[in-house]
Design an enzyme around this catalytic site. Structure first.
Site, PDB file in Angstrom:
ATOM      1  CE  LYS A  83      10.653   0.393 -24.551  1.00 19.79           C
ATOM      2  NZ  LYS A  83      10.472   1.862 -24.321  1.00 19.79           N
ATOM      3  CB  SER A 152       8.704   3.010 -27.504  1.00 24.17           C
ATOM      4  OG  SER A 152       9.716   3.192 -26.371  1.00 24.17           O
ATOM      5  CB  SER A 176       8.371   5.773 -24.290  1.00 21.39           C
ATOM      6  OG  SER A 176       8.641   6.360 -25.565  1.00 21.39           O
TER       7      SER A 176
END
Length: 433
Positions: A83, A152, A176
């Protein structure tokens, strides 16, 4: 050459466990696996848009280095997505914001360093919502490009679901990791708070932030967990008996769509048929108040963490994030302390309320992934457990009316992560997923 290319294309669909075993035994090379993943990215990235940065030459160089090493490590040749709020020394880390365009950290985050030391190949950086918040970016759901993959950790989840990588790193402050994993039909794991180091991970709300994993199998979650903790890999033994399961619908049950209710109820029926003891489980009344204070804690801690960006680059933040930070700035410290006291009191109470249950079965999302890429979905069914610091996992066991994935959520007591892995495998066997 054509046969080698076909073999590489097949390798991208293997699990991390299968890849590490195959590379270590010499059945195939890390380079072939990495090429297979890169080929998949080349074929599907225009539709899925999971990646913020990917350099095929860099990825293949890492793979060749693994192939040239005698001791290939626990994650021998396993491609991993990272990420894009997690530092990487050889790739940009952009935080999903123009403020950090081209930013190059000098060192890897602790989690990335651990993965490299275990022989993993860092394939690239995956798309994140702006600063791991709610402002979405470009990633689409691999099952339906007209729908969100969730956020996210949008890119990490989509990349795993689309067979671009077998595993990827995500983070969870609200939901997330688990929410996008449910929307995309894969396994998502949020460990007990503070299990994995967050050094080198951009902070959101530091009393909640947790590094998590996206994978396609529970075995892969265990494998990568062992690498991140630098411990001998010993998968959790099978359950000695069927588990005692608390059916925890929560006060939000009536807000869940029919497919989520069906996923939980059918899972409970299947677990009961396989020998589990199912008990209705209700959380104490004050736990419902957590929903009222989560936003306060999140906003206040984000405002503290992003004081520099607010002071110097406020105009480059999205309107949504500006509003969140302003709310945090305007929140009196005493109100924040009251919210923290409630959260910490509920955590203590949580460890005393499992009442003989090995695990809780509870909803993970409202329903199927919402239509559109702007709304990444509600975190309410995940955020409760994030606040309580307990380990949770979502398992892909159901589909909704549009044929899209809907998961369930299993919750274990604090630090009972290893037991959660065994119960998760038992649950998948019981459901036949």
């Amino acid at each position: 050459m054509r046969r080698k290319r076909e073999m590489a294309a097949d390798l991208n669909s293997l699990s991390a466990t299968e890849i590490s075993s195959g590379v270590a035994s010499g059945s195939f090379t890390a380079e072939a696996v990495t090429q297979g993943c890169l080929d998949r990215v080349a074929t599907r990235e225009d539709a899925v848009m999971a990646w913020e940065f990917i350099d095929p030459d860099l990825a293949l160089a890492q793979a060749r280095a693994v192939d040239a090493t005698a001791d290939k490590g626990l994650l021998a040749g396993v491609p991993v997505g990272v990420k894009d709020i997690i530092d990487t020394r050889d790739m940009p880390t952009g935080m999903g914001s123009p403020i950090y365009d081209g930013y190059r950290p000098q060192t890897d985050a602790s989690c990335v360093a651990r993965l490299r030391a275990a022989g993993a190949v860092i394939l690239g950086k995956t798309v994140t919502c702006e600063f791991a918040g709610l402002t979405s970016r470009k990633t689409a759901n691999p099952h339906d490009p007209a729908r969100t993959p969730g956020g996210s950790s949008s890119g990490s989840c989509a990349a795993v679901a689309d067979n671009m990588v077998p595993v990827a790193l995500g983070t969870q402050t609200g939901g997330s990791v688990l929410r996008p994993s449910s929307y995309c039909g894969i396994v998502g794991f949020k460990p007990s708070f503070d299990t994995f180091s967050l050094k080198g991970v951009f902070p959101a709300a530091e009393s909640l932030d947790t590094l998590g994993l996206h994978a396609r199998t529970v075995d892969d979650v265990e494998l990568v967990t062992s690498a991140l903790l630098a411990k001998d890999h010993q998968p959790a033994p099978d359950m000695p008996r069927p588990p005692v399961v608390g059916l925890c619908k929560t006060w939000m049950w009536d807000d869940a769509q029919a497919e989520t209710q069906q996923a939980v109820e059918k899972a409970a029926d299947a677990m009961n048929a396989a020998g589990a003891t199912i008990r209705d489980f209700e959380l104490p009344e004050e736990f419902e108040w957590l929903a009222d204070v989560r936003g306060r804690i999140n906003a206040r801690e984000r405002a503290v963490a992003m004081a520099g960006e607010w002071a110097n680059d406020k105009d480059r933040l999205s309107e949504q994030l500006q509003n969140t930070l302003q709310y945090g700035i305007d929140t009196p410290f005493e109100d924040y302390l009251d919210a923290m006291y409630l959260m910490e009191t509920c955590r203590v109470r949580m460890n005393q309320t499992f009442e003989g249950c090995d695990v809780l079965l509870t909803p993970v999302v409202d329903g199927e992934a919402p239509v559109g890429l702007t709304d990444t979905g509600s975190p309410r069914f995940q955020a409760l457990w994030t606040m309580l610091h307990v380990p949770t996992i979502t398992l892909p066991v159901h589909t909704g009316p549009s044929g899209l994935p809907v998961g369930i959520q299993l919750v274990a007591p604090y630090r009972a992560d290893r037991a959660l892995m065994a119960i998760s495998r038992w649950t998948l066997d019981a459901i036949g997923a």
